[in-house]
Design a protein around this motif. Structure first.
Motif, short mmCIF file in Angstrom:
data_model
loop_
_atom_site.label_atom_id
_atom_site.label_comp_id
_atom_site.label_asym_id
_atom_site.label_seq_id
_atom_site.Cartn_x
_atom_site.Cartn_y
_atom_site.Cartn_z
N VAL A 249 0.84 -1.19 0.00
CA VAL A 249 0.00 0.00 0.00
C VAL A 249 0.88 1.24 0.00
CG1 VAL A 249 -1.80 1.28 1.20
CG2 VAL A 249 -1.78 -1.22 1.31
N SER A 250 0.63 2.15 -0.93
CA SER A 250 1.28 3.46 -0.95
C SER A 250 0.28 4.46 -0.37
CB SER A 250 1.66 3.84 -2.38
OG SER A 250 2.22 5.14 -2.42
N THR A 251 0.67 5.11 0.73
CA THR A 251 -0.25 5.95 1.49
C THR A 251 0.05 7.43 1.33
OG1 THR A 251 -0.40 4.19 3.15
CG2 THR A 251 -1.22 6.37 3.79
N LYS A 252 -0.98 8.21 1.03
CA LYS A 252 -0.88 9.67 1.03
C LYS A 252 -1.76 10.17 2.18
CE LYS A 252 -1.10 11.97 -2.82
NZ LYS A 252 -1.57 12.48 -4.13
N PRO A 253 -1.18 10.39 3.37
CA PRO A 253 -1.99 10.75 4.52
C PRO A 253 -2.55 12.16 4.47
CG PRO A 253 0.33 10.79 5.10
CD PRO A 253 0.25 10.25 3.71
N TYR A 254 -2.01 13.00 3.57
CA TYR A 254 -2.47 14.39 3.49
C TYR A 254 -2.86 14.73 2.05
CZ TYR A 254 -0.24 14.31 8.02
OH TYR A 254 0.12 13.97 9.30
N ALA A 255 -3.64 13.84 1.44
CA ALA A 255 -4.13 14.09 0.08
C ALA A 255 -5.17 15.21 0.15
CB ALA A 255 -4.75 12.83 -0.49
N PHE A 256 -5.36 15.89 -0.99
CA PHE A 256 -6.34 16.97 -1.07
C PHE A 256 -7.57 16.46 -1.81
CE2 PHE A 256 -3.63 21.09 -0.71
CZ PHE A 256 -3.07 20.61 0.47
N GLU A 257 -8.72 16.47 -1.13
CA GLU A 257 -9.95 16.08 -1.81
C GLU A 257 -10.29 17.07 -2.91
OE1 GLU A 257 -14.45 14.55 -0.68
OE2 GLU A 257 -13.21 15.51 0.84
N ASP A 258 -10.09 18.33 -2.65
CA ASP A 258 -10.11 19.38 -3.66
C ASP A 258 -9.24 20.51 -3.11
OD1 ASP A 258 -11.70 21.54 -2.35
OD2 ASP A 258 -13.31 20.07 -2.45
N PRO A 259 -8.89 21.49 -3.93
CA PRO A 259 -7.88 22.47 -3.50
C PRO A 259 -8.26 23.36 -2.33
CG PRO A 259 -8.16 22.47 -5.89
CD PRO A 259 -9.29 21.67 -5.33
N CYS A 260 -9.53 23.35 -1.87
CA CYS A 260 -9.89 24.33 -0.84
C CYS A 260 -10.54 23.75 0.40
CB CYS A 260 -10.79 25.40 -1.44
SG CYS A 260 -12.29 24.77 -2.19
N THR A 261 -10.48 22.45 0.63
CA THR A 261 -11.15 21.90 1.81
C THR A 261 -10.18 21.48 2.91
OG1 THR A 261 -11.12 19.66 0.88
CG2 THR A 261 -13.07 21.02 0.42
N GLN A 262 -8.88 21.68 2.73
CA GLN A 262 -7.93 21.20 3.73
C GLN A 262 -7.76 22.21 4.87
OE1 GLN A 262 -7.40 18.09 2.81
NE2 GLN A 262 -8.47 18.75 0.96
N HIS A 263 -7.97 21.74 6.09
CA HIS A 263 -7.78 22.56 7.28
C HIS A 263 -6.84 21.85 8.24
CE1 HIS A 263 -11.15 25.66 7.03
NE2 HIS A 263 -11.35 24.91 5.96
N TYR A 264 -6.01 22.62 8.93
CA TYR A 264 -5.10 22.06 9.93
C TYR A 264 -5.11 22.92 11.18
CZ TYR A 264 -3.29 19.30 6.06
OH TYR A 264 -3.19 18.43 5.00
N LEU A 265 -4.99 22.26 12.34
CA LEU A 265 -4.81 22.95 13.60
C LEU A 265 -3.32 23.07 13.87
CD1 LEU A 265 -7.56 21.20 15.77
CD2 LEU A 265 -7.55 23.58 15.02
N VAL A 266 -2.86 24.28 14.21
CA VAL A 266 -1.45 24.54 14.47
C VAL A 266 -1.32 25.31 15.78
CG1 VAL A 266 0.68 25.59 13.60
CG2 VAL A 266 -0.97 24.61 11.99
N ASP A 267 -0.40 24.91 16.63
CA ASP A 267 -0.19 25.57 17.92
C ASP A 267 0.78 26.74 17.75
OD1 ASP A 267 -0.34 26.06 20.62
OD2 ASP A 267 1.25 24.66 21.14
N ARG A 268 0.40 27.68 16.89
CA ARG A 268 1.19 28.89 16.64
C ARG A 268 0.25 30.03 16.27
NH1 ARG A 268 6.64 27.76 13.05
NH2 ARG A 268 7.45 25.96 14.19
N PRO A 269 0.66 31.25 16.51
CA PRO A 269 -0.13 32.39 16.00
C PRO A 269 0.05 32.49 14.50
CG PRO A 269 1.89 33.18 17.01
CD PRO A 269 1.84 31.70 17.30
N ALA A 270 -0.85 33.16 13.83
CA ALA A 270 -0.82 33.26 12.37
C ALA A 270 0.48 33.88 11.86
CB ALA A 270 -2.01 34.07 11.88
N THR A 271 1.08 34.77 12.66
CA THR A 271 2.31 35.44 12.22
C THR A 271 3.49 34.49 12.13
OG1 THR A 271 2.72 36.07 14.53
CG2 THR A 271 1.62 37.70 13.11
N ARG A 272 3.37 33.32 12.74
CA ARG A 272 4.47 32.35 12.73
C ARG A 272 4.15 31.11 11.90
NH1 ARG A 272 6.15 30.10 17.66
NH2 ARG A 272 8.05 29.57 16.52
#
Length: 432
Positions: A232-255
């Motif tokens: 199995v070749s796995t793409k864990p962060y594939a894009f279903e379409d170019p604008c639906t990907q969201h991620y939580l990041v423990d940083r302010p937007a400036t960083r």
């Protein structure tokens, strides 16, 4: 010489190019490859080392959902044929080197120094020189075999997929970047290394062979002698379409750096310690390792840990949003008491069949709104009298997906002053 599989892949590329009406030069510039390289892809003389090149080509040419699936299928077959061809070339090189070695020895034996006129004291030096010639030739054989093995070995190993190798390299480079700091988040949220505590769960188990492996590597199973017949070749962060990907990041937007395109998403996620937000879209390319048919009996969800959603900032990584690319086949509700894989969009349920020449591509959308879940998949397979399971995860680590209800949300605006801007708080129930 182009393989049959490479020609079939090239035919689809050419069909898409012709339909788009774009020239080789225009497409090559957008793909950041030379025009001659693109010509070679489209006539079957070369195959892209990564599917991301073909995927971008398809986007530029207006490919639709099913066409992307077929493009991926043909690329898998062409890439496998190329690696088989490369492997078969190695014995030929060894034979040629061995032949050269024999010729050297014969020429040494026919040398005038070995003739009847040579004084009795000379034969030992003559034999030494012949041994030197043979040793040097043998060393050449070793180098001819060893160098390709070092360079290409991991790519030809059936237990290693190419995306795994690329991701490990990008993660190694990303590890040199500054790690997220607990003080970076304005909300005083936990650090990016926080993960659900792996409470002893019946689903948190090692494969039957006692070998826990990831990224599509083989688990054990009854009668697993002779190796696992499926990879199995796995793409864990594939894009279903170019604008639906969201991620939580423990940083302010400036960083937080600009959002990635799909091929760069694994490195972006690793560098920031990001976690898929609301929904995680995973693509699996499943292929047999031989001519025998392998039955895929089922795909099961194994939860490692479950906790409250992360109190981090939510970032939308969509750049140049457009219509959907592929139709998902399966979905997982990670908020459920016992998450399972269910069919979507009219797809039939298991079992499926695969072989070396007949792969399958699965798209899985895993959704979470009320929990932060650490999880992986197990693929059940059988072939002949053998059966077993294959663990599927993110390079040996569990997938991580978290709800984002009420979290500060940001979107990246393109233009002269490109930067993250506050976006309306999104309802997690909107995720498909």
């Amino acid at each position: 010489m182009a393989t049959t599989e490479a020609k079939a892949f090239a035919e689809l590329l050419t069909e898409l190019k012709d339909r788009s009406g774009q020239s080789y030069g225009a497409l090559a510039a957008k793909l950041h490859v030379s025009t001659s390289t693109l010509h070679r892809y489209c006539n079957g003389d070369a195959v892209p080392a990564e599917f991301s090149v073909a995927e971008r080509f398809g986007r530029l040419c207006g490919a639709k959902g099913e066409e992307f699936v077929e493009l991926h299928r043909r690329w898998i077959l062409a890439d496998e044929a190329r690696r088989r061809s490369r492997s078969s070339a190695a014995p030929t090189a060894v034979a040629a080197a061995a032949s050269d070695s024999a010729s050297v020895e014969e020429r040494a034996a026919e040398s005038p120094e070995a003739g009847p006129d040579v004084p009795a004291a000379d034969p030992p030096p003559s034999r030494s020189r012949k041994r030197l010639y043979v040793t040097l030739a043998a060393a050449a054989v070793v180098v001819a075999v060893a160098v390709p093995a070092v360079i290409f070995g991991p790519l030809n190993d059936s237990s290693t997929d190419r995306s795994s190798v690329a991701s490990e390299v990008s993660e190694g480079a990303a590890s040199k970047s500054p790690s997220p700091s607990p003080s970076a988040s304005p909300s005083g949220s936990p650090s990016a290394d926080k993960s659900p505590s792996p409470k002893a769960s019946p689903s948190d188990r090692v494969t039957p062979s006692g070998k826990e492996s990831g990224g599509g590597a083989a688990g054990g199973g009854k009668g697993a002698v002779g190796g696992v017949p499926v990879k199995v070749s796995t793409k864990p962060y594939a894009f279903e379409d170019p604008c639906t990907q969201h991620y939580l990041v423990d940083r302010p937007a400036t960083r937080v750096p600009p959002p990635p395109n799909e091929p760069d998403a694994p490195g972006w996620v690793a560098a920031l310690g990001a976690v898929s937000s609301g929904s995680q879209y995973i693509e699996l390319a499943i292929q047999g390792t031989g001519v025998e048919t392998v039955v895929l009996k089922g795909l099961n969800v194994r939860v490692v840990g479950s906790d409250a959603p992360l109190a981090w900032n939510d970032f939308a990584t969509g750049v140049g949003c457009g219509g959907g690319v592929t139709t998902r086949a399966f979905a997982v509700d990670l908020d459920a008491g016992r998450p399972s894989v269910v069919t979507k969009g009219g797809q039939r349920d298991f079992p499926y069949k695969v072989s070396e020449s007949d792969p399958e591509v699965f798209q899985i959308s895993a959704n979470a709104s009320a929990r932060y879940v650490s999880w992986y998949l197990e693929l059940e397979w059988s072939s002949g009298g053998r059966e077993g399971t294959l663990r599927i995860d993110d390079q040996g680590k569990p997938f991580r997906t978290s709800g984002a209800k009420g979290r500060p949300s940001y979107q990246y605006l393109l233009g002269g002053d490109s930067k993250w801007e506050t976006a309306p708080v999104e309802d997690p129930d909107q995720y498909p």
